[in-house]
Design an enzyme around this catalytic site. Structure first.
Site, mmCIF file in Angstrom:
data_model
loop_
_atom_site.group_PDB
_atom_site.id
_atom_site.type_symbol
_atom_site.label_atom_id
_atom_site.label_comp_id
_atom_site.label_asym_id
_atom_site.label_seq_id
_atom_site.Cartn_x
_atom_site.Cartn_y
_atom_site.Cartn_z
ATOM 1 N N GLN A 43 0.929 -1.124 0.201
ATOM 2 C CA GLN A 43 -0.163 -0.538 -0.241
ATOM 3 C C GLN A 43 0.962 1.381 0.098
ATOM 4 O OE1 GLN A 43 -1.276 0.619 4.419
ATOM 5 N NE2 GLN A 43 -1.913 -1.671 3.313
ATOM 6 N N HIS A 93 0.283 5.920 1.266
ATOM 7 C CA HIS A 93 -1.035 6.584 1.549
ATOM 8 C C HIS A 93 -0.428 8.459 1.204
ATOM 9 C CE1 HIS A 93 -1.141 3.631 4.204
ATOM 10 N NE2 HIS A 93 0.071 4.024 5.333
ATOM 11 N N GLU A 110 4.356 8.237 8.682
ATOM 12 C CA GLU A 110 3.841 7.460 9.810
ATOM 13 C C GLU A 110 5.091 6.231 9.867
ATOM 14 O OE1 GLU A 110 1.139 4.080 7.751
ATOM 15 O OE2 GLU A 110 2.487 2.619 7.573
ATOM 16 N N HIS A 161 4.851 -0.249 0.660
ATOM 17 C CA HIS A 161 4.957 -0.492 2.560
ATOM 18 C C HIS A 161 4.537 -1.142 2.581
ATOM 19 C CE1 HIS A 161 2.564 2.677 3.151
ATOM 20 N NE2 HIS A 161 1.791 1.821 4.845
ATOM 21 N N ARG A 164 -4.745 0.389 -1.289
ATOM 22 C CA ARG A 164 -3.770 -0.208 -1.987
ATOM 23 C C ARG A 164 -3.439 -0.992 -3.014
ATOM 24 N NH1 ARG A 164 -8.278 -3.150 0.492
ATOM 25 N NH2 ARG A 164 -8.078 -3.043 2.510
HETATM 26 ZN ZN ZN Z 1 0.964 2.912 6.265
#
Ligand code: ZN
Length: 323
Positions: free
Chosen positions: A97, A99, A117, A174, A194
């Site tokens: 996936q 972001h 993150e 990642h 995704r």
């Molecule tokens: Zn993530």
């Protein structure tokens, strides 16, 4: 110390097709099933809003305290509590996936935040590895590899071991592989695209992929941000793992006694190992709490490892984040 300076939180658990039972075995949590993938440990997100477990604010949600008692958080600005801390138990591989960043999410996801993150590896297999980045030389090749499903060529993996720390910038492909447990500190968002799900079925159907949005947001060629992570030991007990515009994450390890000082408006704390006391209050492995705004100094005694985070300079006071 002021009474109720520590806000202990009850985690919210999420069942996932790739989840397992280690949140019970390793951390002693009362999990809802055999495929528990996520423990939302410090969260005010509407999909999992933690409640205070004891004290003056018992049973209040974190979002409610954020909205009505901002002084506990040092009057930090923003329409939403800025961070989300999770423990993830990947019994099976997670989907691959990516972001979006704040700018893309604002226009394409109804005003939501993007997601930066970072991962602290709590445990992994002896020869563990993790998906970070890709091998396409530019966006055209990235697009070709994704549309032609050339996953083995595309996906970049790197070896990991317990105690490693990884920053995942928006646009970075990642995925966590089976057998890995991590503590994730992130922006308070759950916008995820995704790219590939190993052709698995969930309730008899493949989970939705977001191919076009993924191709839009993936950084091509990949940029290895690990080169920019500067690890520094601030004292014998405290190590700064990352400091970025959204958060700073520090690890505190104590054997004996430690006197710390907190200049931040508030600090998220997760107990990773051991037990001890914080200003006389018992803390042990698996507990999560927020050290609210106070006079700054605190005392830890015991043999204990903490992972702590506090918000950075980038906040979102000017617009409503919806996701
Ligand atoms: Zn993530």
């Amino acid at each position: 110390m002021k009474q109720d300076r520590l806000l202990f939180l009850d985690p919210v658990f999420k069942e996932m097709i790739w989840g397992g039972e280690r949140l019970k075995k390793d951390f002693g949590y009362d999990i809802p099933g055999t495929r528990t993938g996520e423990c939302w440990a410090i969260s005010a997100h509407e999909h999992g809003d933690c409640k205070v477990s004891s004290g003056l604010y018992k049973d209040k949600t974190l979002s409610e305290l954020w909205n009505t008692k901002r002084e506990l958080f040092g009057d930090y600005p923003g329409v939403k509590f800025p961070l989300l801390v999770k423990i993830i138990d990947a019994n099976d591989d997670l989907s691959i996936q990516v972001h979006p960043d704040d700018t893309y999410a604002r226009f394409h996801e109804n005003g939501s935040f993007g997601k930066t993150e970072c991962w602290y590896i709590l445990d992994c297999k002896d020869d563990g590895d993790i998906v970070i980045g890709h091998n396409a030389k530019d966006r055209q090749e990235l697009s070709d590899m994704i549309r032609e499903k050339r996953w083995n060529e595309l996906i970049r993996t790197i070896p990991i071991k317990k105690g490693d720390f990884l920053q995942i910038e928006p646009g970075t492909v990642h995925a966590i592989k089976g057998g890995t447990m991590i503590l994730e500190t992130q922006q308070n968002s759950d916008i995820t695209y995704r790219v590939y799900d190993y052709d698995r079925l969930s309730d008899g159907r493949p989970r939705e992929l977001h191919v076009e949005k993924s191709i839009d947001v993936i950084t091509a060629p990949h940029i290895d941000h690990s080169a920019f992570v500067q690890l520094e030991t601030d004292s014998g007990n405290m190590e700064t793992l990352i400091s970025c515009p959204y958060y700073t994450v520090v690890k505190i390890h104590v054997e004996g006694r430690y006197e710390g000082s907190m200049a931040q408006p508030f600090m998220n704390v997760s107990v990773l190992e051991g037990e001890g006391t914080l200003d006389g209050t018992m803390i042990r492995k698996g507990m999560h709490f927020i050290m609210t705004n106070g006079d700054g100094s605190y005392n830890i005694e015991g043999t204990i490892t903490l992972l702590c985070s506090y918000p950075g300079i980038q906040h979102n006071e000017t617009r409503a984040g919806i996701d």
